[in-house]
Motif scaffolding. Structure first.
Motif, PDB file in Angstrom:
ATOM      1  N   ASP A  69     -16.964 -22.350  36.191  1.00 16.34           N
ATOM      2  CA  ASP A  69     -15.784 -21.454  36.301  1.00 16.34           C
ATOM      3  C   ASP A  69     -15.812 -20.129  37.202  1.00 16.34           C
ATOM      4  OD1 ASP A  69     -13.893 -23.290  34.758  1.00 16.34           O
ATOM      5  OD2 ASP A  69     -14.550 -21.992  33.041  1.00 16.34           O
ATOM      6  N   GLU A  70     -17.079 -20.128  38.101  1.00 12.33           N
ATOM      7  CA  GLU A  70     -17.244 -19.094  38.950  1.00 12.33           C
ATOM      8  C   GLU A  70     -17.727 -17.933  38.246  1.00 12.33           C
ATOM      9  OE1 GLU A  70     -17.078 -19.471  42.349  1.00 12.33           O
ATOM     10  OE2 GLU A  70     -16.228 -21.486  42.048  1.00 12.33           O
ATOM     11  N   GLN A  71     -17.801 -17.879  36.881  1.00 11.96           N
ATOM     12  CA  GLN A  71     -18.485 -16.865  36.086  1.00 11.96           C
ATOM     13  C   GLN A  71     -19.463 -17.237  35.261  1.00 11.96           C
ATOM     14  OE1 GLN A  71     -17.743 -14.069  37.195  1.00 11.96           O
ATOM     15  NE2 GLN A  71     -17.252 -12.648  35.515  1.00 11.96           N
ATOM     16  N   PRO A  72     -20.490 -16.666  35.077  1.00 15.33           N
ATOM     17  CA  PRO A  72     -21.477 -17.214  34.321  1.00 15.33           C
ATOM     18  C   PRO A  72     -21.224 -17.126  32.860  1.00 15.33           C
ATOM     19  CG  PRO A  72     -22.396 -15.179  35.296  1.00 15.33           C
ATOM     20  CD  PRO A  72     -21.118 -15.562  35.695  1.00 15.33           C
ATOM     21  N   HIS A  73     -21.358 -18.271  32.051  1.00 17.04           N
ATOM     22  CA  HIS A  73     -21.153 -18.252  30.372  1.00 17.04           C
ATOM     23  C   HIS A  73     -21.778 -19.376  30.091  1.00 17.04           C
ATOM     24  CE1 HIS A  73     -18.035 -21.089  32.241  1.00 17.04           C
ATOM     25  NE2 HIS A  73     -18.498 -21.889  31.198  1.00 17.04           N
ATOM     26  N   LEU A  74     -22.165 -19.031  28.559  1.00 15.80           N
ATOM     27  CA  LEU A  74     -23.009 -19.981  27.952  1.00 15.80           C
ATOM     28  C   LEU A  74     -22.197 -21.244  27.673  1.00 15.80           C
ATOM     29  CD1 LEU A  74     -25.095 -17.629  25.482  1.00 15.80           C
ATOM     30  CD2 LEU A  74     -25.815 -18.956  27.485  1.00 15.80           C
ATOM     31  N   HIS A  75     -23.048 -22.267  27.700  1.00 16.14           N
ATOM     32  CA  HIS A  75     -22.539 -23.570  27.200  1.00 16.14           C
ATOM     33  C   HIS A  75     -23.462 -24.079  26.064  1.00 16.14           C
ATOM     34  CE1 HIS A  75     -19.365 -25.478  29.591  1.00 16.14           C
ATOM     35  NE2 HIS A  75     -19.654 -24.341  30.131  1.00 16.14           N
ATOM     36  N   TYR A  76     -23.167 -24.499  24.816  1.00 17.57           N
ATOM     37  CA  TYR A  76     -24.171 -24.893  23.861  1.00 17.57           C
ATOM     38  C   TYR A  76     -24.679 -26.347  23.574  1.00 17.57           C
ATOM     39  CZ  TYR A  76     -23.464 -20.091  22.550  1.00 17.57           C
ATOM     40  OH  TYR A  76     -23.565 -18.543  22.749  1.00 17.57           O
ATOM     41  N   SER A  77     -24.215 -27.162  24.628  1.00 19.43           N
ATOM     42  CA  SER A  77     -24.678 -28.374  24.550  1.00 19.43           C
ATOM     43  C   SER A  77     -24.298 -29.144  26.309  1.00 19.43           C
ATOM     44  CB  SER A  77     -24.025 -29.452  23.519  1.00 19.43           C
ATOM     45  OG  SER A  77     -22.537 -29.421  23.809  1.00 19.43           O
ATOM     46  N   THR A  78     -24.889 -30.064  26.401  1.00 18.60           N
ATOM     47  CA  THR A  78     -25.075 -30.608  27.604  1.00 18.60           C
ATOM     48  C   THR A  78     -23.791 -31.132  27.774  1.00 18.60           C
ATOM     49  OG1 THR A  78     -25.805 -32.798  26.997  1.00 18.60           O
ATOM     50  CG2 THR A  78     -27.268 -31.296  27.867  1.00 18.60           C
ATOM     51  N   THR A  79     -22.882 -31.546  29.043  1.00 20.69           N
ATOM     52  CA  THR A  79     -21.692 -32.031  29.238  1.00 20.69           C
ATOM     53  C   THR A  79     -21.444 -33.550  28.831  1.00 20.69           C
ATOM     54  OG1 THR A  79     -22.448 -32.641  31.625  1.00 20.69           O
ATOM     55  CG2 THR A  79     -21.298 -30.516  31.153  1.00 20.69           C
ATOM     56  N   ASP A  80     -22.574 -34.110  28.803  1.00 18.83           N
ATOM     57  CA  ASP A  80     -22.589 -35.691  28.407  1.00 18.83           C
ATOM     58  C   ASP A  80     -23.012 -35.746  26.667  1.00 18.83           C
ATOM     59  OD1 ASP A  80     -25.356 -34.745  28.765  1.00 18.83           O
ATOM     60  OD2 ASP A  80     -26.063 -36.645  29.198  1.00 18.83           O
ATOM     61  N   ALA A  81     -22.966 -34.602  26.259  1.00 17.19           N
ATOM     62  CA  ALA A  81     -23.484 -34.693  24.499  1.00 17.19           C
ATOM     63  C   ALA A  81     -22.199 -35.359  23.841  1.00 17.19           C
ATOM     64  CB  ALA A  81     -23.539 -33.306  23.952  1.00 17.19           C
ATOM     65  N   ASP A  82     -22.699 -36.005  22.817  1.00 16.26           N
ATOM     66  CA  ASP A  82     -21.841 -36.838  21.744  1.00 16.26           C
ATOM     67  C   ASP A  82     -20.986 -35.680  21.194  1.00 16.26           C
ATOM     68  OD1 ASP A  82     -21.811 -36.571  18.409  1.00 16.26           O
ATOM     69  OD2 ASP A  82     -21.750 -38.817  19.540  1.00 16.26           O
ATOM     70  N   PRO A  83     -19.571 -36.056  21.233  1.00 12.88           N
ATOM     71  CA  PRO A  83     -18.560 -35.091  20.857  1.00 12.88           C
ATOM     72  C   PRO A  83     -18.922 -34.327  19.423  1.00 12.88           C
ATOM     73  CG  PRO A  83     -17.513 -36.846  21.622  1.00 12.88           C
ATOM     74  CD  PRO A  83     -18.980 -37.134  21.497  1.00 12.88           C
ATOM     75  N   ALA A  84     -19.438 -35.248  18.587  1.00 13.07           N
ATOM     76  CA  ALA A  84     -19.634 -34.418  17.216  1.00 13.07           C
ATOM     77  C   ALA A  84     -20.961 -33.302  17.457  1.00 13.07           C
ATOM     78  CB  ALA A  84     -20.193 -35.544  16.147  1.00 13.07           C
ATOM     79  N   ALA A  85     -22.075 -33.808  18.088  1.00 11.27           N
ATOM     80  CA  ALA A  85     -22.980 -32.964  18.299  1.00 11.27           C
ATOM     81  C   ALA A  85     -22.450 -31.493  18.874  1.00 11.27           C
ATOM     82  CB  ALA A  85     -24.112 -33.836  19.142  1.00 11.27           C
ATOM     83  N   HIS A  86     -21.820 -31.968  20.062  1.00 11.50           N
ATOM     84  CA  HIS A  86     -21.224 -30.673  20.769  1.00 11.50           C
ATOM     85  C   HIS A  86     -20.226 -29.553  19.474  1.00 11.50           C
ATOM     86  CE1 HIS A  86     -19.301 -28.237  23.727  1.00 11.50           C
ATOM     87  NE2 HIS A  86     -17.986 -28.498  23.257  1.00 11.50           N
ATOM     88  N   ILE A  87     -19.665 -30.301  18.751  1.00  8.89           N
ATOM     89  CA  ILE A  87     -18.964 -29.522  17.797  1.00  8.89           C
ATOM     90  C   ILE A  87     -19.938 -28.806  16.895  1.00  8.89           C
ATOM     91  CG2 ILE A  87     -17.247 -29.464  15.808  1.00  8.89           C
ATOM     92  CD1 ILE A  87     -16.131 -31.995  17.705  1.00  8.89           C
ATOM     93  N   ARG A  88     -20.980 -29.650  16.337  1.00  7.14           N
ATOM     94  CA  ARG A  88     -22.075 -28.977  15.575  1.00  7.14           C
ATOM     95  C   ARG A  88     -22.583 -27.750  16.246  1.00  7.14           C
ATOM     96  NH1 ARG A  88     -22.858 -34.445  14.379  1.00  7.14           N
ATOM     97  NH2 ARG A  88     -24.549 -34.577  15.718  1.00  7.14           N
ATOM     98  N   ALA A  89     -22.751 -27.871  17.583  1.00  9.41           N
ATOM     99  CA  ALA A  89     -23.580 -26.696  18.328  1.00  9.41           C
ATOM    100  C   ALA A  89     -22.590 -25.614  18.345  1.00  9.41           C
ATOM    101  CB  ALA A  89     -24.036 -27.418  19.766  1.00  9.41           C
ATOM    102  N   ILE A  90     -21.451 -25.855  18.764  1.00 10.80           N
ATOM    103  CA  ILE A  90     -20.547 -24.793  18.832  1.00 10.80           C
ATOM    104  C   ILE A  90     -20.365 -23.942  17.565  1.00 10.80           C
ATOM    105  CG2 ILE A  90     -19.812 -25.573  21.268  1.00 10.80           C
ATOM    106  CD1 ILE A  90     -16.945 -26.158  19.945  1.00 10.80           C
ATOM    107  N   THR A  91     -19.971 -24.807  16.688  1.00  8.76           N
ATOM    108  CA  THR A  91     -19.467 -24.130  15.390  1.00  8.76           C
ATOM    109  C   THR A  91     -20.756 -23.303  14.941  1.00  8.76           C
ATOM    110  OG1 THR A  91     -20.083 -26.064  14.105  1.00  8.76           O
ATOM    111  CG2 THR A  91     -17.717 -25.599  14.796  1.00  8.76           C
ATOM    112  N   ALA A  92     -22.018 -23.803  14.925  1.00  9.69           N
ATOM    113  CA  ALA A  92     -23.181 -22.946  14.408  1.00  9.69           C
ATOM    114  C   ALA A  92     -23.471 -21.774  15.516  1.00  9.69           C
ATOM    115  CB  ALA A  92     -24.488 -23.961  14.399  1.00  9.69           C
ATOM    116  N   ALA A  93     -23.134 -21.872  16.616  1.00 13.90           N
ATOM    117  CA  ALA A  93     -23.489 -20.877  17.493  1.00 13.90           C
ATOM    118  C   ALA A  93     -22.318 -19.717  17.341  1.00 13.90           C
ATOM    119  CB  ALA A  93     -23.513 -21.202  18.893  1.00 13.90           C
TER     120      ALA A  93
END
Length: 178
Positions: A95-119
């Protein structure tokens, strides 16, 4: 208090997942989760039944983060979630602005949700105040919430619960006066 998308919004998602799983049904189906995930901006939200079930179990663990407890207990709980989410945060510039992502773009949706909620829970504890992860004080409610108020002293999940509790206290006082 202003929270960014990956901090406060992810913590609010955690609270909403907890509240959804504490409602009277034995497990979550993918169609139960889709509207909630959409409301919190989760892009990849098509879940299998097994993924929905894994998020139900995850939500039961998230529940331990809300309500009264010592800072040590809350940090231990969130650290355990972070370890089990096993994500690798990285900086994104999409998005032209540096920001953190907590999982890879190809991560399993449930794994992504676990990562972002914990973070998200970790973000609130470290950047705001661990006491902002609360449970409603109204008798019979106990919904989980993230306190985004300016002073961080919220004790109810909503204005409605606060008003209902105030009315109940007022009626109780009137009953004692008579």
């Amino acid at each position: 208090m202003q929270f960014d998308h990956y901090g406060g919004e992810a913590a609010r998602l955690a609270a909403d997942l907890v509240n959804l799983t504490e409602a009277p049904h034995p497990h979550l189906r993918p169609e139960d989760l889709e509207p909630l995930l959409a409301a919190h901006g989760v892009v990849h939200r098509a879940l299998s039944t097994a993924q929905a079930e894994s998020l139900w179990k995850w939500s039961r663990r998230l529940a331990a983060c809300f309500g009264r407890q010592s800072l040590d207990e809350r940090c231990d709980t969130v650290n355990s979630l972070l370890a089990d989410a096993s994500s690798s945060p990285r900086i994104s510039l999409h998005d032209e602005q540096p920001h953190l992502h907590y999982s890879t773009t190809d991560a399993d949706p449930a794994a992504h949700i676990r990562a972002i909620t914990a973070a998200g829970l970790a973000y609130v504890i470290c950047s705001a105040d661990a006491e902002r992860l609360g449970r409603c004080a109204r008798h019979g409610c106990a919904l989980a919430f993230v306190d985004t108020s300016r002073n961080g002293r919220r004790t109810y999940c909503s204005v409605r619960c606060a008003n209902n509790d105030a009315v109940a206290r007022h009626r109780e006082r009137l009953g004692r006066i008579r």
